[in-house]
Design a protein around this motif. Structure first.
Motif, short mmCIF file in Angstrom:
data_model
loop_
_atom_site.label_atom_id
_atom_site.label_comp_id
_atom_site.label_asym_id
_atom_site.label_seq_id
_atom_site.Cartn_x
_atom_site.Cartn_y
_atom_site.Cartn_z
N GLU A 30 0.82 -1.21 0.00
CA GLU A 30 0.00 0.00 0.00
C GLU A 30 0.86 1.26 0.00
OE1 GLU A 30 -2.83 -0.21 3.17
OE2 GLU A 30 -3.67 -2.12 2.47
N LEU A 31 1.98 1.20 0.71
CA LEU A 31 2.87 2.35 0.76
C LEU A 31 3.49 2.62 -0.61
CD1 LEU A 31 4.15 4.52 2.47
CD2 LEU A 31 5.83 2.87 3.29
N GLU A 32 3.80 1.57 -1.34
CA GLU A 32 4.36 1.74 -2.69
C GLU A 32 3.34 2.31 -3.66
OE1 GLU A 32 6.02 -2.01 -3.83
OE2 GLU A 32 7.75 -1.84 -2.49
N LYS A 33 2.05 2.08 -3.40
CA LYS A 33 1.00 2.61 -4.26
C LYS A 33 0.60 4.03 -3.90
CE LYS A 33 -1.12 -1.94 -5.13
NZ LYS A 33 -2.33 -2.77 -4.89
N ALA A 34 0.92 4.45 -2.68
CA ALA A 34 0.51 5.77 -2.20
C ALA A 34 1.21 6.88 -2.99
CB ALA A 34 0.82 5.91 -0.72
N THR A 35 0.47 7.93 -3.32
CA THR A 35 1.06 9.05 -4.05
C THR A 35 1.90 9.94 -3.14
OG1 THR A 35 -0.98 10.32 -3.71
CG2 THR A 35 -0.78 9.10 -5.78
N ASN A 36 1.61 9.91 -1.86
CA ASN A 36 2.37 10.68 -0.87
C ASN A 36 2.68 9.77 0.31
OD1 ASN A 36 3.15 12.38 1.32
ND2 ASN A 36 2.17 14.13 0.33
N GLY A 37 3.87 9.16 0.27
CA GLY A 37 4.24 8.18 1.29
C GLY A 37 4.19 8.70 2.71
N LEU A 39 2.56 11.19 4.02
CA LEU A 39 1.19 11.49 4.43
C LEU A 39 0.41 10.21 4.70
CD1 LEU A 39 -0.64 13.95 4.86
CD2 LEU A 39 -1.48 13.64 2.53
N TYR A 40 0.66 9.19 3.90
CA TYR A 40 0.00 7.90 4.10
C TYR A 40 0.41 7.29 5.44
CZ TYR A 40 -1.29 3.00 3.45
OH TYR A 40 -1.81 1.75 3.62
N VAL A 41 1.68 7.36 5.75
CA VAL A 41 2.18 6.81 7.02
C VAL A 41 1.57 7.57 8.20
CG1 VAL A 41 4.22 6.45 8.46
CG2 VAL A 41 4.32 5.96 6.02
N LEU A 45 -1.59 4.93 8.33
CA LEU A 45 -0.95 3.92 9.18
C LEU A 45 -0.81 4.38 10.63
CD1 LEU A 45 1.93 2.62 6.87
CD2 LEU A 45 -0.32 1.60 7.27
N LYS A 46 -0.80 5.70 10.83
CA LYS A 46 -0.62 6.26 12.18
C LYS A 46 0.70 5.80 12.80
CE LYS A 46 -4.84 7.96 12.00
NZ LYS A 46 -5.09 9.40 11.84
N LYS A 47 1.73 5.78 11.98
CA LYS A 47 3.05 5.33 12.44
C LYS A 47 4.01 6.52 12.48
CE LYS A 47 2.04 0.86 12.36
NZ LYS A 47 1.99 0.03 13.59
#
Length: 210
Positions: A30-37, A39-41, A45-47
């Motif tokens: 999912e992280l590799e597909k995210a346009t903004n890594g 922001l996704y995290v 993911l809340k990491k």
């Protein structure tokens, strides 16, 4: 009523708890597909994460995993987990740097007198230029800087990470030229093995803490 209870339970659990149930493989995909890594995290993911700028000093002698990934890694790709399965690393971006490719035979004046080192260096260079010996043979026989075991080949080194006087002379020389540079430690017989080139020199890397 049953559906309402499920919805209420999901709301109570919250997105952070749901994210924790993702497998490492799912997170990486999912992280590799995210346009903004980042922001996704942060939002999905809340990491916790840290973004580092990694410098590639040499393409032959890596300091460790970070600069090896910075050089060989693919932008957008997620690697790991590392550190006991607690960290993922994503390459966010790369930038080029200029690299030189020198060979070196180092004669240490802590071992040899300056006069002897000067005479020996001239003899070594003459033998190479006359074709009586190869640079590699002379490096294995005489070099005292550790590069003897690798035939004197220092590999591709980023500009700014060699002695300034050696880099300045390399800029003036053409491929195949041999010259010597004196420093406080001794005499460096340098051969320009290739013309300078651009290559992966910097990487922006995100460490995600699982």
């Amino acid at each position: 009523m049953k559906s309402l209870i499920i919805v209420l339970l999901l709301f109570a659990i919250g997105p952070a708890a749901l994210a924790q149930k993702k497998t490492v493989a799912q997170i990486k995909a999912e992280l590799e597909k995210a346009t903004n890594g980042p922001l996704y995290v942060k939002d999905v993911l809340k990491k916790k994460f840290v973004i580092d700028t990694i410098v590639v000093r040499s393409t032959k002698r890596f300091v460790g995993l970070p600069d090896s990934l910075a050089y060989y890694g693919k932008v957008g790709k997620v690697y790991g987990p590392f550190h006991n399965s607690k960290t993922l690393v994503q390459i966010l971006a790369k930038a080029p740097a200029t690299f030189n490719h020198p060979g070196q035979i180092f004669l240490d004046t802590a071992v040899f007198s300056k006069h002897f080192a000067d005479s020996l260096s001239d003899n070594i260079m003459l033998r190479i230029k006359q074709g009586k010996a190869t640079f590699e043979d002379m490096a294995r026989t005489y070099s005292m800087g550790g590069e003897g075991s690798i035939n004197g080949d220092l590999g591709w080194i980023a500009v700014g990470y060699m002695l300034p006087q050696i880099e300045a002379e390399l800029d003036k020389r053409k491929k195949g030229d041999i010259f010597k540079i004196w420093t406080a430690n001794g005499v460096h017989i340098i051969r320009k093995l290739d013309e300078a080139k651009k290559d992966n020199g910097f990487a922006l890397m995100m460490r995600v803490f699982l």
